[in-house]
Design an enzyme around this catalytic site. Sequence first.
Site, PDB file in Angstrom:
ATOM      1  N   ALA A  68      -3.655  -7.309  -2.676  1.00  0.00           N
ATOM      2  CA  ALA A  68      -4.723  -7.563  -1.989  1.00  0.00           C
ATOM      3  C   ALA A  68      -5.218  -8.808  -2.758  1.00  0.00           C
ATOM      4  CB  ALA A  68      -5.785  -6.465  -2.019  1.00  0.00           C
ATOM      5  N   GLY A 107      -1.394  -3.852  -3.515  1.00  0.00           N
ATOM      6  CA  GLY A 107      -1.236  -3.767  -1.912  1.00  0.00           C
ATOM      7  C   GLY A 107       0.203  -4.378  -1.404  1.00  0.00           C
ATOM      8  N   GLU A 110       2.236  -1.391  -1.714  1.00  0.00           N
ATOM      9  CA  GLU A 110       1.725  -0.583  -0.801  1.00  0.00           C
ATOM     10  C   GLU A 110       2.329  -0.879   0.592  1.00  0.00           C
ATOM     11  OE1 GLU A 110      -2.287  -0.907  -1.970  1.00  0.00           O
ATOM     12  OE2 GLU A 110      -2.509   1.370  -2.045  1.00  0.00           O
ATOM     13  N   GLU A 130      -3.606  -1.543 -10.015  1.00  0.00           N
ATOM     14  CA  GLU A 130      -4.973  -1.729  -9.576  1.00  0.00           C
ATOM     15  C   GLU A 130      -6.052  -1.201 -10.533  1.00  0.00           C
ATOM     16  OE1 GLU A 130      -2.501  -0.816  -7.440  1.00  0.00           O
ATOM     17  OE2 GLU A 130      -2.939  -1.664  -5.406  1.00  0.00           O
TER      18      GLU A 130
END
Length: 694
Positions: A68, A107, A110, A130
């Site tokens: 992200a 992310g 992910e 994270e």
Amino acid sequence: MAQEVKDNPVSTAREGAVAVLTLQSGPVNALGSGLRQGILTAFEAAEADPAVKAIVLIGGGRMFSAGADISEFGKPQSGISLPDLLNRVEASTKPVVAAIHGNALGGGLETALACHYRVAVPSAKVGLPEVKLGILPGAGGTQRLPRVVGPRKALEVIVGGSPIGAKAAAGMGLIDELAPEDSLRAHAVAFAERVIAEGRPLTKIRDRNDKIAEGRESPGLFAAFREENARKTRGFEAPEACIACIEAACRLPFDEGLAFERAEFQKLVSGTQSAAQRYVFFAERQAAKIPDVPDDTPARPIARVGVIGAGTMGGGISMNFLNAGIPVTIVETKREALDRGLKTIRTNYENTAKKGRLRPEDVETRMGLLSDTLELEKLAECDLIIEAVFEDMGIKKEIFSKLDRIAKPGAILASNTSYLDIDAIAAMTNRPADVIGMHFFSPANVMRLLEVVRGEKTAKDVIATAMQIGRKVGKIPVLVGVCHGFVGNRMLAERQREANRLILEGVTPWDVDRVIYEFGLPMGPFTMSDLAGLDIGWSRETNKSESVRDLLCEQDRRGQKTGAGFYDYDARRKATPSKVTEEIIAKVAERQGVKRRDATDQEILERTLYPMVNEGAKILEEGKAIRASDIDIVWINGYGWPVYRGGPMFWADTVGLPKVLERLRAYQAEYGDAFKPSALLERLAAEGKGFKDL
Ligand code: 3H9
């Protein structure tokens, strides 16, 4: 096939029945709103195209994706969220293959976990870091990863936060197939074609329940993990939330688990700890940038380093370069001291090898890069010479005037001094532009901070070289200016002074240490003094039993090494409060006429930490640090300031500068000008600003 959208950061190419979607957004393919929307658009177009039978998702540039976009957190979200996008990808009616090179982090991983298959080159790294940003994998990572690797490994990967290599990931079943380094794309397309040809089902991680059974059958594994990691995770909120999410993955149906993860993620991302940790991520990168020394300033080549002094600092400093494969010549004045230093370095390496963190043959390779000598003249070949003798200006001046005669033209002459005036040292040479401070922190082979001290005349390419070589040997260099103690020790002196005053007033050293420890630092000032040795700079002849420290030293209570200091130590160096110390303190207090009183924990905290913040403000005023965040990086990496509090300057902002100012004024009224607020602090508080606004 649908028309390609102009300016889409995701480009689509067709290879037979396979659509290859390439992510091309900035240096790291951070999944900001633009890239998320781009993936969605390209993905929906591919899905709608009847000629496309499978989709490959691949990163353009250096990597698949770093996750992200961290700079978007804390701002209103625009466009599709990452969890929604990934659910959409997972629900695809066509198989989706992630093709990974470089990094697939957060992310990024992910996204790969939402795909039906994953291929990667062996050099790729995958991970869910994270937790290091004070958050958790919030796009399904805590629910999908345990379903692939089982809860035990998922705990390690998610709570540990360290990336793992693709080969290890393949071993865990996280990567389906390794691809040759130079043909990832072709390999991924061939993989997708095989999936189509074989008519393989659309395997979705959400549907897998075999691995998470372990979590249900032995729920004790979570408690055990919490206990094992309690020391490492002390004070941090995110690790516990990560664990709770993995537990939820084992307990709840997938969609409920996702909802649980989402709620935990929102709590963390809106909290102060995560704000602090995200700030530190960017602050660390910011510290590398020096306004008047552009990134492209050519650095001087460093092929050999000289280190003067084979004591604790000199040895540790040498190890950094040896570890990076850079030959070192180490100099001492006496054979004995030299041999002792060499032995310590070897023992350090051997111990690391015993713990399995270094191959035995590497011990010899590293030692083989080390030359030792008793002659300063042997440093003539070195490109960088670091002086690491004890803190005596006379000796340092003498060494630098000798180095001026010995060192080759263009060599960088650095001092590891932790307090002294680099300009005065540079003035001993005819080449002050080549002189700089490189202040390592003890243990120098472990601590990541490097204060690079810029003298008045230090050349820009010398600064660029010191910063670059610092990074090369794994340090976080921060540029600071010449002043007594530079940034770190100058601020530390403030804390020390107040800690000493507090104990004379009747607060015990143990209470001061406890408050600082509970705040999140690894140890308080008195434990730290005991560890460093109370006799640094002390001698029986010159010190006349005036301070607590003098009296302790006189009784041979010189710290951990003598089995006693402020604390008593047992054979395993476990500390217990000492009655002797309390008596000594009472005696000194009486002699100095200090009124004994109680202080609350809050007062202990304010009296020790607010003067540091105030000093930090003065450092900024005087231009001795480039930015407030550089000061924070110094404290986090050199002194163990808890990263979840973002460093002293960030922390002061969270407390509120008007409050800090008001307390400083109150203490100034009682204790004098040591607490006098700096003009910068006054101004920022008056303007309703923080250090972050500078
Ligand atoms: C996440 O994914 C949350 C999700 O679970 C849930 C969402 C709902 N964002 O480090 P570098 C910048 S959280 C924004 O110098 P390297 C960086 O600041 C994310 N910017 O390169 C720098 O900018 P500048 C989890 C980012 O090769 C430039 O890119 N992921 C991001 O030494 C180059 O970076 C992570 O925690 C980002 N995600 O190292 C991974 N990443 O040039 C964070 C980098 O202006 N990233 N930038 O200074 C890294 O660890 C390293 O960047 C990486 C590359 C190892 C990838």
